[in-house]
Design a protein around this motif. Structure first.
Motif, short mmCIF file in Angstrom:
data_model
loop_
_atom_site.label_atom_id
_atom_site.label_comp_id
_atom_site.label_asym_id
_atom_site.label_seq_id
_atom_site.Cartn_x
_atom_site.Cartn_y
_atom_site.Cartn_z
N ILE A 230 -3.91 -1.22 3.78
CA ILE A 230 -2.92 -0.90 3.01
C ILE A 230 -3.03 -1.03 1.66
CG2 ILE A 230 -0.23 -0.96 2.56
CD1 ILE A 230 0.09 -1.31 5.49
N GLU A 231 -3.73 -2.41 1.47
CA GLU A 231 -3.80 -2.78 0.15
C GLU A 231 -4.93 -2.00 -0.49
OE1 GLU A 231 -3.68 -4.69 -3.35
OE2 GLU A 231 -2.29 -4.85 -1.87
N ARG A 234 -3.26 0.99 -1.78
CA ARG A 234 -2.42 0.69 -3.07
C ARG A 234 -3.51 0.83 -4.28
NH1 ARG A 234 0.68 -3.35 -0.11
NH2 ARG A 234 2.77 -2.70 0.39
N LYS A 235 -4.77 0.05 -4.14
CA LYS A 235 -5.83 0.16 -5.20
C LYS A 235 -6.29 1.45 -5.43
CE LYS A 235 -7.31 -4.72 -4.11
NZ LYS A 235 -8.32 -5.51 -3.67
N HIS A 237 -4.42 4.37 -5.01
CA HIS A 237 -3.42 4.98 -5.66
C HIS A 237 -3.48 4.70 -7.25
CE1 HIS A 237 -0.49 5.03 -2.17
NE2 HIS A 237 -1.34 5.90 -2.04
N LYS A 428 1.47 8.41 -1.20
CA LYS A 428 2.44 7.42 -1.90
C LYS A 428 3.96 7.74 -1.71
CE LYS A 428 2.75 4.97 -6.50
NZ LYS A 428 2.24 4.88 -7.76
N HIS A 431 4.81 6.38 1.79
CA HIS A 431 5.04 4.92 1.60
C HIS A 431 6.35 4.64 1.37
CE1 HIS A 431 0.64 3.28 2.25
NE2 HIS A 431 0.29 4.61 2.12
N TRP A 432 6.81 5.24 0.22
CA TRP A 432 8.20 4.87 -0.43
C TRP A 432 9.24 5.14 0.62
CZ3 TRP A 432 12.38 7.76 -1.15
CH2 TRP A 432 13.38 7.15 -1.82
N GLU A 435 9.38 2.65 3.79
CA GLU A 435 9.45 1.42 3.40
C GLU A 435 11.02 1.39 2.95
OE1 GLU A 435 6.77 0.68 0.18
OE2 GLU A 435 5.46 -0.24 1.31
#
Length: 559
Positions: A230-231, A234-235, A237, A428, A431-432, A435
């Motif tokens: 997941i990290e 994020r990078k 994005h 993205k 993800h939001w 979450e």
């Protein structure tokens, strides 16, 4: 619309008969590693028979969502057969996990299978089955709702794909009318679509919680056996925002200037610099695409000709037909089916070439016979997106006017930037959503608008249409049917642009690499190894994203 394009090799209308076959397989004794391998083969054979029919029913429904019998069969599959298969998949995985001979299987051949099956076993919860059935019913409702939409155009009711094609009109007033008409159509169903999404998010969150996860995003990561963290995403994005968005801003400014408009409005952000669609009738499209594929490689053209001549392609637009496009494999018949809802447009040409890339890839996999398959979209989409770019220099087959041919190439390059940003923005957004499972519909629209402004909508003037930007997620079926299936498009475009670079340097070597990668063993190799066999890297580091953005910038400037 015949139903003889797939083999009716098992009767799934009788759930008890299906269960009897599953139970018999479950009860087979395994007393050696050889017998385990024989059992795995029998399991794959049964799975293929079931997949053939269930996929066929899915295509039947997509071809006519208003046919009540097709809808009844599709819902029966979702409510009766899929829960049964989910239960027995868990039982089979448990049998495999507990078998003393499993550890004797060669990891170079069975290692990926073990990883995927053990992860699936870890996630299984009986109480999630009715939740998954309910989610499937909601997705079916969404599909039927969207397929039934029409727009009043010049005094006639037209399908959504027809009006979408009008957004490409060189006449600005026409494309503005089309864009606003689509917004009105989506707004008419938005209240119910919001309710469907609210329910889906809550159901999926509960599925994740039941399996011991904090949210559905984390659950999905395990269920998809993803080979990155997941990290890492994020990078990814952040890197696209840093390196790709500035190039998109430059291209958008060039595009605005070439259109001669003062402000780059949302209805200008289309393929409107091409004077006319590449075809009028579907037969023109299929003839042209066959020529393009054959000029790229005879194998590709032969596959398309075979599919087209045997009724394995359905492209035209009609009321009640499902939205979008897809390719599905039929493992018993050893062929696949391309479905799409097209009206004449640049996008429909590119989309058909795209689906044929997947047909080539999965066709090579089907040719390997009855063996365990693990379809990974990061792999399948590489060959879809790459096929689009390998055919870039053949667009003149359908765009015979030199000016339109040049503009078609520019539009496909512009699409590359869009594919590096758009799917990533959708990822993205998801993800939001997962979450924050208790978000409201208004918060969801606001977040989607904010994310879009960061990426694709960054240089676009939405003044007066801010709410439309926020609600434009409504037309994206992936958010409903295939959650978290979008980032794969962006990853694949990174690989495809590398393949285009290879093709420009050495066409024969690039085609050989494409075919080598498409036929690599998808059942045992990691994604990175398959990309490597195709001559590209499975990489979304800052360095590659920056160099890819620069490559696209140079391509754009060179045309």
């Amino acid at each position: 619309m015949p139903k003889d394009y797939y083999a009716h090799c098992i009767d799934v209308s009788d759930a008890k008969a299906v269960e009897a076959e599953l139970e018999a397989l479950l009860n087979q004794k395994i007393e050696s590693v050889e017998e385990l391998q024989t059992w795995l083969q029998a399991e794959t054979t049964l799975s293929n028979r079931l997949s053939e029919v269930l996929m066929g029913h899915q295509v039947d429904f997509a071809r006519d969502t208003e046919d009540e019998e097709r809808k009844r069969i599709h819902l029966h599959d979702q409510a009766e057969i899929m829960p049964l298969l989910t239960r027995y998949e868990a039982k089979f995985n448990e049998k495999f996990y507990n078998c003393p001979f499993t550890k004797e299987l060669d990891d170079s051949k069975y290692g990926l299978m073990k990883k995927v099956r053990f992860a699936s076993l870890e996630l299984f919860r009986e109480e999630n089955i009715p939740l998954e059935v309910k989610a499937s019913e909601l997705v079916t409702e969404y599909q039927a709702l969207m397929a039934g939409l029409t727009v009043s155009w010049d005094g006639e009711q037209q399908t959504i794909p027809f009006v979408m094609a009008q957004v490409d009109s060189p006449v600005r007033s026409v494309r503005e009318q089309a864009w606003t008409s689509l917004g009105e159509a989506y707004a008419s169903v938005k209240p119910r679509v919001d309710e469907i999404m609210d329910e889906l998010v809550k159901l999926r969150h509960q599925i994740a919680v039941n399996a011991g996860f904090e949210n559905y995003r984390d659950y999905t990561w395990i269920s998809k056996s993803r080979e990155y963290s997941i990290e890492d995403i994020r990078k990814y994005h952040a890197a696209v925002e840093k390196y790709v968005v500035p190039v998109w801003d430059e291209i958008a400014e060039d595009f605005r200037a070439s259109l001669g408009v003062e402000s780059f409005r949302p209805w200008d952000n289309s393929n409107c610099t091409i004077s006319k669609p590449p075809y009028d009738a579907i037969a023109e499209l299929t003839d042209g695409v066959e020529k393009m594929l054959r000029a790229t490689d005879p194998v590709f053209g032969d596959l398309f000709a075979q599919m087209n001549s045997t009724g394995l392609i359905d492209l035209g637009s009609r009321k009640g037909k499902g939205m979008g496009g897809f390719y599905v494999p039929f493992p018993v018949s050893n062929h696949g089916f391309v479905f799409a809802n097209f009206s004449p447009s640049f996008f429909s040409l590119i989309a058909l070439v795209h689906e044929m890339g997947q047909a080539v890839n999965l066709g090579f996999q089907l040719d390997k016979g009855d063996k365990w398959q693990h379809w990974r979209m990061e792999v399948a989409e590489l060959f879809s997106h790459s096929m689009e770019l390998l055919c870039l220099d053949k667009l003149n087959v359908l765009y015979t006017n030199e000016a339109d041919y040049k503009e078609a190439i520019r539009q496909r390059i512009r699409r590359s930037i869009g594919m590096l940003m758009g799917p990533l923005a959708g990822d993205k957004f998801q993800h939001w959503m997962y979450e924050n499972p208790n978000h409201t519909a208004a918060e969801r629209d606001a977040m989607f608008a904010e994310i879009q402004k960061t990426y694709f909508a960054h240089p676009v003037d939405y003044t007066g249409y801010e709410s439309r930007l926020g609600s434009s997620w409504v037309g994206t079926e992936h958010f409903f049917q295939s959650p978290f299936y979008q980032i794969e498009y962006a990853m694949a475009e990174l690989g495809a642009l590398q393949m285009l670079k290879n093709y420009r340097e050495d066409p024969k070597a690039a085609i050989a690499g494409y075919k080598r990668g498409a036929s690599a063993d998808d059942s045992s190799l990691p994604i990175s190894a398959i990309y490597e066999s195709a001559g590209v890297k499975f990489d979304f580091s800052d360095e590659l994203i920056q160099s890819t953005a620069e490559f696209v910038r140079r391509l754009w400037k060179s045309i």
